[in-house]
Motif scaffolding. Structure first.
Motif, mmCIF file in Angstrom:
data_model
loop_
_atom_site.group_PDB
_atom_site.id
_atom_site.type_symbol
_atom_site.label_atom_id
_atom_site.label_comp_id
_atom_site.label_asym_id
_atom_site.label_seq_id
_atom_site.Cartn_x
_atom_site.Cartn_y
_atom_site.Cartn_z
ATOM 1 N N LEU A 83 0.832 -1.203 0.000
ATOM 2 C CA LEU A 83 0.000 0.000 0.000
ATOM 3 C C LEU A 83 0.868 1.255 0.000
ATOM 4 O O LEU A 83 1.932 1.285 0.618
ATOM 5 C CB LEU A 83 -0.906 0.018 1.237
ATOM 6 N N HIS A 84 0.405 2.282 -0.671
ATOM 7 C CA HIS A 84 1.099 3.570 -0.699
ATOM 8 C C HIS A 84 0.499 4.469 0.385
ATOM 9 O O HIS A 84 -0.642 4.903 0.290
ATOM 10 C CB HIS A 84 0.973 4.230 -2.073
ATOM 11 N N PHE A 85 1.271 4.726 1.416
ATOM 12 C CA PHE A 85 0.789 5.532 2.523
ATOM 13 C C PHE A 85 0.964 7.036 2.266
ATOM 14 O O PHE A 85 0.569 7.845 3.092
ATOM 15 C CB PHE A 85 1.509 5.130 3.817
ATOM 16 N N ARG A 86 1.612 7.386 1.172
ATOM 17 C CA ARG A 86 1.771 8.795 0.793
ATOM 18 C C ARG A 86 1.077 9.023 -0.551
ATOM 19 O O ARG A 86 1.144 8.179 -1.439
ATOM 20 C CB ARG A 86 3.257 9.170 0.681
ATOM 21 N N LYS A 87 0.465 10.195 -0.698
ATOM 22 C CA LYS A 87 -0.194 10.493 -1.980
ATOM 23 C C LYS A 87 0.827 10.721 -3.081
ATOM 24 O O LYS A 87 0.566 10.474 -4.251
ATOM 25 C CB LYS A 87 -1.083 11.736 -1.823
ATOM 26 N N SER A 88 2.008 11.195 -2.697
ATOM 27 C CA SER A 88 3.072 11.445 -3.674
ATOM 28 C C SER A 88 4.412 11.288 -2.963
ATOM 29 O O SER A 88 4.490 11.408 -1.736
ATOM 30 C CB SER A 88 2.954 12.855 -4.259
ATOM 31 N N PRO A 89 5.486 11.007 -3.707
ATOM 32 C CA PRO A 89 6.809 10.881 -3.083
ATOM 33 C C PRO A 89 7.167 12.139 -2.302
ATOM 34 O O PRO A 89 7.001 13.266 -2.785
ATOM 35 C CB PRO A 89 7.746 10.667 -4.274
ATOM 36 N N GLY A 90 7.620 11.957 -1.087
ATOM 37 C CA GLY A 90 7.976 13.085 -0.239
ATOM 38 C C GLY A 90 6.812 13.667 0.520
ATOM 39 O O GLY A 90 7.002 14.543 1.368
ATOM 40 N N GLY A 91 5.594 13.218 0.218
ATOM 41 C CA GLY A 91 4.429 13.723 0.917
ATOM 42 C C GLY A 91 4.305 13.115 2.305
ATOM 43 O O GLY A 91 5.053 12.236 2.709
ATOM 44 N N LYS A 92 3.314 13.596 3.064
ATOM 45 C CA LYS A 92 3.103 13.110 4.419
ATOM 46 C C LYS A 92 2.372 11.768 4.393
ATOM 47 O O LYS A 92 1.596 11.477 3.478
ATOM 48 C CB LYS A 92 2.295 14.128 5.227
ATOM 49 N N VAL A 93 2.643 10.974 5.424
ATOM 50 C CA VAL A 93 1.915 9.719 5.588
ATOM 51 C C VAL A 93 0.458 10.043 5.896
ATOM 52 O O VAL A 93 0.148 10.843 6.780
ATOM 53 C CB VAL A 93 2.532 8.878 6.715
ATOM 54 N N GLN A 94 -0.455 9.414 5.149
ATOM 55 C CA GLN A 94 -1.870 9.715 5.274
ATOM 56 C C GLN A 94 -2.478 9.040 6.510
ATOM 57 O O GLN A 94 -1.907 8.108 7.073
ATOM 58 C CB GLN A 94 -2.602 9.221 4.025
#
Length: 682
Positions: A83-94
């Motif tokens: 699973l991708h916990f960030r919307k974009s690379p370098g973004g905050k963990v959702q």
């Protein structure tokens, strides 16, 4: 986003063969999924619905079983898609939410064992993790390393002081480490009145766990509740920690891990839901698979009606039944006295031990000595392998003293010390139950008593450091000072992962820190006895260090401390090593079986440290804390003066006692030092 939910067949088809097969396959497992891998729900499991590793499995009834009833193995279960916990690379963990229904089963209520963990990690490969202590996710070297990128919620049912555990029943929030950043005793806060209610994690009952993370205020909330209670408004644990600093940019795997232990436990997951930027879907308790039944079946109404009639029949057969019961009780009769109640150590029934060893048959015999015999067994109630020492005794007072000493040593808890699980007594016999060590004793590998049983240098050095760590614990870190008094290769056992554990505490003595040992009975094994022990009979940590020094030479050289040459004369290993050292040929004493495949610097260190520990004068020997510093490279080994070690060394060693010395209580003799190949308590 609409949910995709599995539907059963229409009512008109409920009596058809097809529907019966359909219900059998899917009735216990209802899974709802949302496209995008951001929300899912499992109400029971099927084998293909998860990625499983190690001893983890899915039962026929749809339970996720993380330990499979095995011992010293790792178990992992992963949601198959990262699973991708960030919307974009370098973004905050959702933000995310987790809801789990689980249960931990244990065979013996008064024995504790390790629990399980929910985790988020960047990999599914945990081959380097330790099965025990580190939740099958970490090991001694990477514990606490920020490059792990692991977030974990531990459900721990074992108190490990090395990991700063608060008790044997707690929940913790862990970041890259098996040491919790925050933990609490297991329980929940009632919504009405706010009272705290304790919960037993390994109570063989289903319970619920919620884990919630908020992206905005980086708040982590962990909540626990019984199966029949809704989610409490007040969480059990609450911590502020930005998981953006923990989870990497890459896709993450989520799942559960456990470690199977000698005390058999079963960690079950019944249901699991997850939501990313959404709440975790509610789990319908009525659709979850059933846990194994505990205890006897409930009596039926028919049994209540028939019982009076059956009672009359039983009275007519009483004579025969009494005869059978008396014979059975005599077969499994035990001795119990009031003074045993103060010990607190688990007492096994003789019946369980009898069946575990198949009646103490010779084919299960592991070793034999002056004290009695040692058998391998499998406890029938939980399928756990054990080693049972069967000893004879006659003196009632002597046995009380001996059992008191053994039980005190039974409270030792260290990864490099064989664990005493419990005991049993019956007329004329004492039984000690230990963790079974599948790879047997070290001497078989050093002296090639088994075909192809050879240890490489990396394994030997690991064994040395393990035993040094165990001795440091006995001498300095436990509540009392423990003098082992019989350190040698045959008393070092190897577990399933070839980790070394110090066993056979039959000759050990305990005394308080800051006091002097009072024992004046000289015991031990020829070749390992310190010179001052021969003069005074008084053991101390210094005498253990002397024996450890001889053990170092034995491991490095692959030779016994004393052997006979072709002419029948005794040859002492320490003399042989000293002779090569004086001639500048020390490295030639390393075991030839290794064929030069070893670390030269480590070999020099082990040999010189062995000679230093064998110093004739006790005050010149290092303590085990210094030994660990030398082995870890934290402190350089002091320069050894050849003349000082050589003078009188041969004479002192050659006076190293009789062939063997046995431990004697009044009217009790227990010689533990002549068995080789013993697993459990060696």
């Amino acid at each position: 986003m609409p949910l995709i939910q599995l539907q059963l067949a229409s009512p008109t088809m409920k009596h058809t063969s097809f529907l019966q097969q359909f219900v059998f396959l899917f009735g216990l497992i209802v899974t709802t999924l949302v496209s995008g891998d951001d929300q899912f729900l499992f109400s029971g499991f099927s084998q293909p619905s998860l990625t499983l590793d190690g001893c983890a499995m899915v039962t026929d009834g749809g339970l996720l079983d993380l330990s499979n009833g095995t011992t010293v193995l790792k178990g992992h279960a992963f949601y198959p898609t990262p699973l991708h916990f960030r919307k974009s690379p370098g973004g905050k963990v959702q933000s995310f939410a987790v809801h789990v229904v689980f249960s931990i089963f244990i065979s013996y209520a008064d024995l504790s064992a390790d629990g399980m963990a929910f985790f988020i990690a960047p990999t599914k490969n945990f081959s380097d993790a330790r099965a025990a202590k580190y939740f099958a996710l970490l090991n001694e070297k990477n514990n606490g390393d920020t490059s792990n990128h692991i977030f974990m919620i531990e459900l721990d049912t074992y108190r490990n002081s090395e990991l700063q555990d608060i008790d044997e029943n707690h929940i913790g929030i862990n970041i890259n480490s098996a040491v919790s950043m925050q933990s609490s005793a297991s329980g929940f806060y009632e919504d009405k009145g706010g009272a705290f209610k304790n919960m037993t994690l390994n109570g063989n009952q289903a319970m619920q766990l919620w884990v919630d993370y908020n992206e905005g205020d980086t708040q982590i909330n962990v909540t626990l509740a019984p199966i029949n209670v809704g989610k409490p408004s007040r969480p059990l644990l609450s911590a502020t920690y930005d998981l953006t600093t923990v989870l990497s940019d890459s896709a993450q795997y989520i799942g559960f891990s456990s470690m199977a232990t000698p005390i058999n436990t079963r960690q079950y997951v019944m249901g699991w839901s997850f939501g990313m930027n959404k709440p975790a879907l509610s789990i319908d308790i009525s659709k979850l698979p059933k846990l194994p039944r505990v205890g006897p079946k409930a009596q039926s109404k028919l049994l209540v009606i028939v019982l009076p009639i059956a009672t009359a029949t039983l009275i007519l057969s009483m004579g025969t039944l009494v005869t059978l019961v008396v014979r059975r009780r005599l077969k499994y009769a035990e001795v119990r006295e009031d003074w045993e109640g103060e010990f607190g150590l688990h007492r096994f029934s003789y019946k369980d031990l009898f069946h575990a060893t198949r009646g103490f048959k010779n084919k299960h015999l592991l070793g034999e000595g002056g004290f009695g015999k040692v058998y391998k067994g499998v406890l029938p109630s939980c399928n756990v392998e054990i080693a049972v020492k069967r000893m004879s005794h006659e003196s009632r007072q002597g046995m009380k003293e001996f059992v008191t000493e053994v039980v005190s040593i039974g409270r030792l808890r260290h990864r490099n010390v064989v664990q005493l699980l419990g005991y049993c007594r019956r007329k004329g016999e004492l039984f000690l139950v230990y963790t079974y060590m599948p790879n047997g004793s070290l001497d078989k590998y050093l002296h090639c008593e088994e075909q192809n049983a050879i240890l490489n240098w990396v394994q030997r050095f690991r064994v040395i450091k393990g035993i040094a760590t165990g001795l440091l614990y006995l001498h300095e870190k436990w509540e009392k000072i423990v003098i082992h008094r019989d350190i040698k290769a045959s008393n070092i056992l190897l577990d399933g992962e070839m980790n070394a554990r110090l066993g056979d505490f039959g000759l050990a003595r305990l005394y308080d820190h800051g006091t002097d040992p009072q024992t004046t009975h000289m015991v031990g094994t020829k070749g390992y006895l310190a010179p001052e022990l021969l003069r005074t009979g008084k053991a101390s940590p210094h005498t253990d260090v002397f024996a450890f020094g001889m053990f170092l030479l034995e491991v490095a050289c692959g030779q016994k401390p004393v052997k006979r040459n072709a002419e029948g004369n005794e040859v002492f290993l320490v003399e042989w090593v000293l002779e090569h050292w004086n001639n500048g040929l020390l490295i030639e004493t390393v075991d030839a079986i290794l064929q030069g495949d070893y670390n030269i610097d480590e070999a020099y260190l082990v040999l010189k440290l062995g000679l230093l520990c064998l110093h004739p004068f006790p005050s010149s020997r290092p303590r085990m804390r210094q030994v660990m510093q030398y082995l870890d490279g934290e402190m350089p080994l002091p320069e050894l003066r050849k003349t000082e070690l050589s003078v009188n060394m041969a004479a002192l060693v050659k006076s190293n006692g009789p062939n063997s010395v046995t431990l004697s209580y009044p009217q009790i003799t227990s010689s533990f030092c002549t068995i080789s190949g013993l697993s459990g308590g060696r």
